[in-house]
Design a protein around this motif. Structure first.
Motif, PDB file in Angstrom:
ATOM      1  N   ASN A 145      23.074  27.152 -19.944  1.00 34.35           N
ATOM      2  CA  ASN A 145      22.213  25.848 -18.141  1.00 34.35           C
ATOM      3  C   ASN A 145      20.948  26.616 -17.647  1.00 34.35           C
ATOM      4  O   ASN A 145      20.013  26.554 -16.716  1.00 34.35           O
ATOM      5  CB  ASN A 145      23.405  26.343 -16.831  1.00 34.35           C
ATOM      6  CG  ASN A 145      24.813  25.669 -16.923  1.00 34.35           C
ATOM      7  OD1 ASN A 145      25.106  25.297 -18.098  1.00 34.35           O
ATOM      8  ND2 ASN A 145      25.779  26.583 -16.704  1.00 34.35           N
ATOM      9  N   ASP A 220      24.593  24.203 -25.229  1.00 36.07           N
ATOM     10  CA  ASP A 220      25.551  23.399 -23.747  1.00 36.07           C
ATOM     11  C   ASP A 220      25.126  22.185 -23.651  1.00 36.07           C
ATOM     12  O   ASP A 220      26.088  21.436 -23.069  1.00 36.07           O
ATOM     13  CB  ASP A 220      25.529  24.341 -22.629  1.00 36.07           C
ATOM     14  CG  ASP A 220      24.303  24.972 -22.343  1.00 36.07           C
ATOM     15  OD1 ASP A 220      24.133  25.416 -22.450  1.00 36.07           O
ATOM     16  OD2 ASP A 220      23.986  24.416 -21.146  1.00 36.07           O
ATOM     17  N   TYR A 221      24.116  21.989 -23.819  1.00 35.90           N
ATOM     18  CA  TYR A 221      23.731  20.672 -23.463  1.00 35.90           C
ATOM     19  C   TYR A 221      24.042  19.992 -23.957  1.00 35.90           C
ATOM     20  O   TYR A 221      23.880  18.356 -23.435  1.00 35.90           O
ATOM     21  CB  TYR A 221      21.511  20.749 -23.875  1.00 35.90           C
ATOM     22  CG  TYR A 221      20.755  19.661 -23.054  1.00 35.90           C
ATOM     23  CD1 TYR A 221      20.602  19.348 -21.790  1.00 35.90           C
ATOM     24  CD2 TYR A 221      20.134  18.894 -23.900  1.00 35.90           C
ATOM     25  CE1 TYR A 221      20.377  18.285 -21.917  1.00 35.90           C
ATOM     26  CE2 TYR A 221      19.683  17.795 -23.454  1.00 35.90           C
ATOM     27  CZ  TYR A 221      19.389  17.288 -21.935  1.00 35.90           C
ATOM     28  OH  TYR A 221      18.795  16.343 -22.187  1.00 35.90           O
ATOM     29  N   LYS A 223      27.205  18.555 -24.976  1.00 39.21           N
ATOM     30  CA  LYS A 223      28.304  18.624 -24.134  1.00 39.21           C
ATOM     31  C   LYS A 223      27.594  18.236 -22.969  1.00 39.21           C
ATOM     32  O   LYS A 223      28.280  16.604 -22.455  1.00 39.21           O
ATOM     33  CB  LYS A 223      28.679  20.408 -23.634  1.00 39.21           C
ATOM     34  CG  LYS A 223      30.622  19.281 -22.874  1.00 39.21           C
ATOM     35  CD  LYS A 223      31.797  18.725 -24.117  1.00 39.21           C
ATOM     36  CE  LYS A 223      32.733  19.816 -22.833  1.00 39.21           C
ATOM     37  NZ  LYS A 223      33.134  18.509 -22.109  1.00 39.21           N
ATOM     38  N   TYR A 224      26.848  18.404 -22.071  1.00 35.42           N
ATOM     39  CA  TYR A 224      26.424  17.755 -20.495  1.00 35.42           C
ATOM     40  C   TYR A 224      25.962  16.120 -21.265  1.00 35.42           C
ATOM     41  O   TYR A 224      26.286  15.425 -20.686  1.00 35.42           O
ATOM     42  CB  TYR A 224      25.052  18.531 -20.348  1.00 35.42           C
ATOM     43  CG  TYR A 224      25.977  19.526 -19.657  1.00 35.42           C
ATOM     44  CD1 TYR A 224      27.271  19.692 -19.058  1.00 35.42           C
ATOM     45  CD2 TYR A 224      25.011  20.580 -20.015  1.00 35.42           C
ATOM     46  CE1 TYR A 224      27.444  20.222 -18.184  1.00 35.42           C
ATOM     47  CE2 TYR A 224      25.474  21.935 -19.555  1.00 35.42           C
ATOM     48  CZ  TYR A 224      26.629  22.103 -18.868  1.00 35.42           C
ATOM     49  OH  TYR A 224      27.053  23.558 -18.249  1.00 35.42           O
ATOM     50  N   SER A 225      25.098  15.403 -22.016  1.00 34.69           N
ATOM     51  CA  SER A 225      24.664  14.881 -22.677  1.00 34.69           C
ATOM     52  C   SER A 225      25.636  13.778 -23.549  1.00 34.69           C
ATOM     53  O   SER A 225      25.357  13.127 -23.246  1.00 34.69           O
ATOM     54  CB  SER A 225      23.324  15.182 -23.889  1.00 34.69           C
ATOM     55  OG  SER A 225      23.049  15.633 -23.761  1.00 34.69           O
ATOM     56  N   ASP A 227      28.857  13.622 -22.314  1.00 34.60           N
ATOM     57  CA  ASP A 227      29.754  13.558 -21.566  1.00 34.60           C
ATOM     58  C   ASP A 227      29.093  11.675 -20.508  1.00 34.60           C
ATOM     59  O   ASP A 227      29.759  10.615 -19.684  1.00 34.60           O
ATOM     60  CB  ASP A 227      30.041  14.294 -20.200  1.00 34.60           C
ATOM     61  CG  ASP A 227      31.148  15.704 -21.315  1.00 34.60           C
ATOM     62  OD1 ASP A 227      32.131  15.158 -22.190  1.00 34.60           O
ATOM     63  OD2 ASP A 227      31.459  16.603 -20.545  1.00 34.60           O
ATOM     64  N   TYR A 228      27.475  13.057 -19.974  1.00 35.54           N
ATOM     65  CA  TYR A 228      26.690  12.168 -19.321  1.00 35.54           C
ATOM     66  C   TYR A 228      26.427  10.662 -19.948  1.00 35.54           C
ATOM     67  O   TYR A 228      26.508   9.337 -19.569  1.00 35.54           O
ATOM     68  CB  TYR A 228      26.046  12.500 -18.722  1.00 35.54           C
ATOM     69  CG  TYR A 228      24.979  11.427 -17.665  1.00 35.54           C
ATOM     70  CD1 TYR A 228      25.538  10.901 -16.411  1.00 35.54           C
ATOM     71  CD2 TYR A 228      23.805  11.314 -17.464  1.00 35.54           C
ATOM     72  CE1 TYR A 228      24.534  10.077 -15.287  1.00 35.54           C
ATOM     73  CE2 TYR A 228      23.066  11.056 -16.605  1.00 35.54           C
ATOM     74  CZ  TYR A 228      22.962  10.096 -15.723  1.00 35.54           C
ATOM     75  OH  TYR A 228      22.496   9.465 -14.854  1.00 35.54           O
ATOM     76  N   LEU A 253      21.420  17.378 -14.582  1.00 35.39           N
ATOM     77  CA  LEU A 253      21.894  18.553 -14.447  1.00 35.39           C
ATOM     78  C   LEU A 253      21.024  19.565 -13.102  1.00 35.39           C
ATOM     79  O   LEU A 253      21.978  20.182 -12.577  1.00 35.39           O
ATOM     80  CB  LEU A 253      20.985  19.356 -15.502  1.00 35.39           C
ATOM     81  CG  LEU A 253      22.309  18.147 -16.637  1.00 35.39           C
ATOM     82  CD1 LEU A 253      21.738  19.240 -17.994  1.00 35.39           C
ATOM     83  CD2 LEU A 253      23.654  19.228 -16.580  1.00 35.39           C
ATOM     84  N   ASP A 256      22.709  18.321  -9.229  1.00 35.74           N
ATOM     85  CA  ASP A 256      23.949  18.321  -9.361  1.00 35.74           C
ATOM     86  C   ASP A 256      24.243  20.676  -9.720  1.00 35.74           C
ATOM     87  O   ASP A 256      24.852  20.641  -9.377  1.00 35.74           O
ATOM     88  CB  ASP A 256      24.823  18.129 -11.055  1.00 35.74           C
ATOM     89  CG  ASP A 256      24.777  16.518 -11.381  1.00 35.74           C
ATOM     90  OD1 ASP A 256      25.171  16.266  -9.598  1.00 35.74           O
ATOM     91  OD2 ASP A 256      25.666  16.280 -11.906  1.00 35.74           O
ATOM     92  N   THR A 258      23.967  22.115 -11.162  1.00 39.79           N
ATOM     93  CA  THR A 258      24.235  22.768 -13.066  1.00 39.79           C
ATOM     94  C   THR A 258      23.465  23.646 -13.934  1.00 39.79           C
ATOM     95  O   THR A 258      23.717  24.526 -14.345  1.00 39.79           O
ATOM     96  CB  THR A 258      25.001  21.245 -13.885  1.00 39.79           C
ATOM     97  OG1 THR A 258      25.771  20.767 -13.236  1.00 39.79           O
ATOM     98  CG2 THR A 258      25.696  21.806 -14.766  1.00 39.79           C
TER      99      THR A 258
END
Length: 300
Positions: A145, A220-221, A223-225, A227-228, A253, A256, A258
């Protein structure tokens, strides 16, 4: 662990025509990408990953990757409009790629370390890779993050041959990005850099930071990508020209709470071939940098 450079090379240059990623602009036949790779190696990057279209893999390996053998490890991944999460199918009338953040997703299975995303067809300059390489190399192991973006000074990114699109950035007192807004018409008018907002021209300072798509992320970017992207597809899958851009994900991000994105200042002057008329100017600028000793006559 050394960071990875992730080069987005799947696009066609619609305004320029042809595969400008393979256009030879340096004195020994170098492409713009070659200069990015050279500067990345100098900046402490340990691997280069390219995202391309499958249909020019053979040319790409022959004309580009072969040069880097013995200099830096490379990998290739592919972007396809049919590469969608389970439960989604590409509409039959869709021809446009899904955008830059979809391209970034193609790296999720081969990148496990901090990485920098760049465009293949922009000349970013030595300092850009130095500041990003330093930021990524100094992240603690397992960092999450904590992202970054190289903020070019807008006056260093203009074309002499027409308007340009840039992500105009706003930062807080810690130099963290608060918003990035894509402005599609930026040029110098009557001595001042301006962007068009509706019918109005809005003046901004020469040192206003703009995004040139140089982003620093940790893994980790991805996983966010993913999901979004599913959320985004539910809203946009049937809009033929909609695109899943990196700033969309980054803005979410930030909003939020995040992630943070530190804006890294650079003295580098961007140049690129936005219009065919830009080409000779780029050749001349590279020649000048070689003459000044910034780059060798032959890179690889």
């Amino acid at each position: 662990m050394k960071p990875t450079l992730f080069v987005l090379a799947a696009g066609m240059g619609s305004r320029y025509g042809g595969l400008k990623q393979l256009d030879t602009l340096g004195p020994s036949g170098e492409t713009i990408m070659d200069y990015s790779v050279f500067d990345a190696i100098r900046g402490g990057f340990g691997k280069i990953v390219f995202v391309i279209r499958k249909d020019f893999e053979d040319d790409f390996r022959r004309l580009v990757l072969s040069k880097y053998e013995g200099h830096v490890p490379t990998e290739v991944v592919f972007q396809s409009i049919n590469d969608l999460p389970e439960g989604f199918a590409c509409p039959a009338d869709r021809t446009k790629p899904w955008g830059t953040n979809h391209a970034v997703l193609m790296g999720k299975d081969v990148i496990n370390e901090p990485f920098c995303v760049i465009n293949a067809d922009d000349f970013y300059g030595r300092d850009c890779f130095a500041v990003m390489g330093k930021f990524l190399s100094e992240l603690p192991e397992g960092a999450k993050n904590t992202y970054s973006m190289v903020g070019f000074r807008v006056a260093n990114t203009l074309s002499e041959n027409g308007k340009v699109s840039r992500g105009v950035c706003e930062v807080d007192d810690r130099n963290h990005l608060t918003t990035v807004v894509e402005r599609t018409e930026i040029l110098r008018r009557e001595g001042q850099v301006c962007y068009k907002d509706g019918e109005d021209w809005v003046g901004i300072g020469d040192n206003t930071p703009v995004s040139m798509n140089v982003w620093g992320f940790t893994p980790d970017y991805f996983k966010y990508s993913v999901d979004y992207f599913k959320e985004w597809l539910q809203q946009n899958i049937n809009t033929p020209k909609s695109e899943y851009f990196i700033p969309l994900m980054v803005n979410k991000l930030i909003t939020d709470g995040t992630a943070t994105v530190e804006v890294l200042d650079t003295t580098s002057k961007w140049f690129g071939v936005t219009y065919a008329e830009d080409r000779q100017g780029v050749v001349d600028k590279i020649r000048q940098l070689v003459d000044e000793g910034v780059y060798p006559e032959k890179l690889f």
